[in-house]
Design a protein around this motif. Structure first.
Motif, PDB file in Angstrom:
ATOM      1  N   ASN A 307       0.755  -1.272   0.056  1.00  0.00           N
ATOM      2  CA  ASN A 307       0.088   0.054   0.039  1.00  0.00           C
ATOM      3  C   ASN A 307       0.810   1.333  -0.098  1.00  0.00           C
ATOM      4  O   ASN A 307       1.832   1.289   0.907  1.00  0.00           O
ATOM      5  CB  ASN A 307      -0.945  -0.114   1.270  1.00  0.00           C
ATOM      6  N   TRP A 308       0.948   2.043  -0.913  1.00  0.00           N
ATOM      7  CA  TRP A 308       1.592   3.305  -1.225  1.00  0.00           C
ATOM      8  C   TRP A 308       0.781   4.470  -1.114  1.00  0.00           C
ATOM      9  O   TRP A 308      -0.162   4.658  -1.463  1.00  0.00           O
ATOM     10  CB  TRP A 308       2.106   3.101  -2.835  1.00  0.00           C
ATOM     11  N   LEU A 309       1.518   5.247  -0.370  1.00  0.00           N
ATOM     12  CA  LEU A 309       0.983   6.643   0.337  1.00  0.00           C
ATOM     13  C   LEU A 309       1.816   7.702   0.028  1.00  0.00           C
ATOM     14  O   LEU A 309       1.698   8.994   0.285  1.00  0.00           O
ATOM     15  CB  LEU A 309       0.913   6.735   1.758  1.00  0.00           C
ATOM     16  N   GLY A 310       2.778   7.553  -1.200  1.00  0.00           N
ATOM     17  CA  GLY A 310       3.510   8.655  -1.719  1.00  0.00           C
ATOM     18  C   GLY A 310       2.756   9.581  -2.604  1.00  0.00           C
ATOM     19  O   GLY A 310       1.604   9.190  -3.137  1.00  0.00           O
ATOM     20  N   ASP A 311       3.034  10.778  -3.040  1.00  0.00           N
ATOM     21  CA  ASP A 311       2.716  11.678  -4.040  1.00  0.00           C
ATOM     22  C   ASP A 311       2.596  11.215  -5.587  1.00  0.00           C
ATOM     23  O   ASP A 311       1.950  11.242  -6.064  1.00  0.00           O
ATOM     24  CB  ASP A 311       3.269  12.962  -3.552  1.00  0.00           C
ATOM     25  N   ALA A 312       3.868  10.504  -5.671  1.00  0.00           N
ATOM     26  CA  ALA A 312       3.700   9.960  -7.067  1.00  0.00           C
ATOM     27  C   ALA A 312       3.632   8.364  -6.964  1.00  0.00           C
ATOM     28  O   ALA A 312       3.803   7.755  -6.036  1.00  0.00           O
ATOM     29  CB  ALA A 312       5.229  10.300  -7.699  1.00  0.00           C
TER      30      ALA A 312
END
Length: 382
Positions: A307-312
């Motif tokens: 699960n990715w919560l980065g901006d990109a």
């Protein structure tokens, strides 16, 4: 923000309307943390609705101390709601909890992994089914007693570690999606210590002010995981062999569920100069593999279900320079995260770690900062 949204000051939960017109569902475990959240929000004038989940057998739970969401905890949550004057509901999630958390916990142990059921509970029950219930109740948001911070960022809400590093629960909340994060609130994340939380409980006259924190997994309050798994999966107690890394038999064992990676004591292997540690569990062969301490060190970790919560987007670049946690009790360590797809990666630790175990989480942090960029599950790889 356009002019129409500025007709009223933004309240403490981030909505441009009075607290009395802002409905917030509070997930209440019956402990001091969630009770304080509910009491504080009610005192501020919010339209509070308390919800407690019955996660496992109510009758059996009544006798268990130190477990959340058991019978006594349901009673405590209800009493806080009565004292503070807001409605409270108990939802029977027993079947959902067994299917999505307890069964996987047992199966993971049988497969030689070391599961973290609290993460699955947040992911599959509290932040999925309970959050959906909160939306059905026309809530503007859902608040919990977790020690973690939600902050506004350029790309929307961000997840950050709690102000108190001793209470930080970010490791257990990495699967929180951006959509969930937009709806969630964590009013305790900015507090500097648990003493502040208990002081707030005293201020509101809550009977749970001195209630001890739960220590064990809620459905295993005595900490005896092996007994629970043996009850759920009788075949788990099948005996087998303890072998060294070359396959030489050293001793017998009474079931792989009684062992964890990194374990040194209780192996029943005597007469050796150097201590041996459990380095791998092979459930299919019913083997406990032991080796020297250096065999526990790992530098490359395969991670999936990310699960990715980065901006990109996660796979928009070849590598991310982050810090990672491979156990809840360890500090983040510098690493290079190399995406293999949108949900899988190879994580290279700059300094090798001991006791990295399949079934544990690998959580991504801003290197040198407080932001959480998500994470995934450690697995054995090919």
């Amino acid at each position: 923000m356009n002019g129409s949204l500025m007709t009223h000051p933004v309240n403490s939960l981030g909505f441009a309307k009075p607290p009395k017109d802002t409905r917030v569902v509070v997930a209440m475990s019956g402990g001091v943390d969630s009770s304080v959240v509910a009491a504080e929000l009610a005192a501020e004038g919010y339209d509070v609705v308390g919800v407690t989940l019955q996660l496992y057998d109510h009758g059996a739970a009544l006798a268990k101390k130190g477990a959340c969401c058991a019978g006594i905890d349901i009673h405590d949550a209800r009493r806080v709601a009565e004292e503070m004057g807001f409605p409270h509901y108990v939802l029977d999630y027993e079947n959902i909890f067994k299917e999505t958390v307890i069964d996987e916990f047992a199966d993971s142990y049988l497969a030689g992994a070391t599961p973290v059921p609290c993460i699955r509970c947040n992911e599959r029950v509290k932040f999925k089914d309970l959050l959906a219930t909160a939306r059905d109740l026309d809530a503007d948001c859902m608040a919990t007693g977790h020690y973690i911070q939600r902050k506004g960022g350029v790309g929307g809400a961000e997840l950050h570690m709690a102000a108190d590093p001793m209470r930080d629960q970010s490791y257990f909340l990495f699967p929180t999606t951006q959509e969930q994060l937009d709806f969630l609130r964590f009013p305790l994340g900015h507090l500097e210590s648990k003493a502040e939380t208990r002081a707030l409980a005293v201020k509101h006259g809550l009977a749970v002010a001195d209630k001890p924190d739960s220590q064990d997994i809620c459905f295993v309050p005595d900490g005896n995981y092996a007994a629970l798994i043996e009850k759920l999966r009788p075949e788990a107690a099948s005996p087998g062999k303890i072998v060294d890394m070359d396959g030489n038999v050293l001793a017998d064992h009474r079931g792989v569920i009684h062992y964890t990676i990194g374990q040194r004591r209780g192996l029943g292997i005597g007469g050796l100069e150097d201590p041996l540690y459990v380095v791998r569990l092979d459930a299919d062969k019913r083997e406990v593999v032991v080796g020297p301490k250096e065999a526990l060190t790992t530098r490359i970790i395969p991670v999936r279900e990310i699960n990715w919560l980065g901006d990109a987007p996660f796979d928009s670049q070849d590598e991310w320079h982050l810090a990672v946690k491979v156990r809840s009790t360890r500090p983040p360590r510098a690493a290079i995260v190399r995406p293999l797809s949108a949900t899988t990666a190879e994580v290279e630790l700059l300094e090798p770690e001991e006791g990295v175990s399949p079934g544990q989480a690998c959580v991504f942090y801003e290197d040198g900062g407080s932001r959480i960029f998500g994470g995934g599950w450690i697995w054995r790889g090919d």
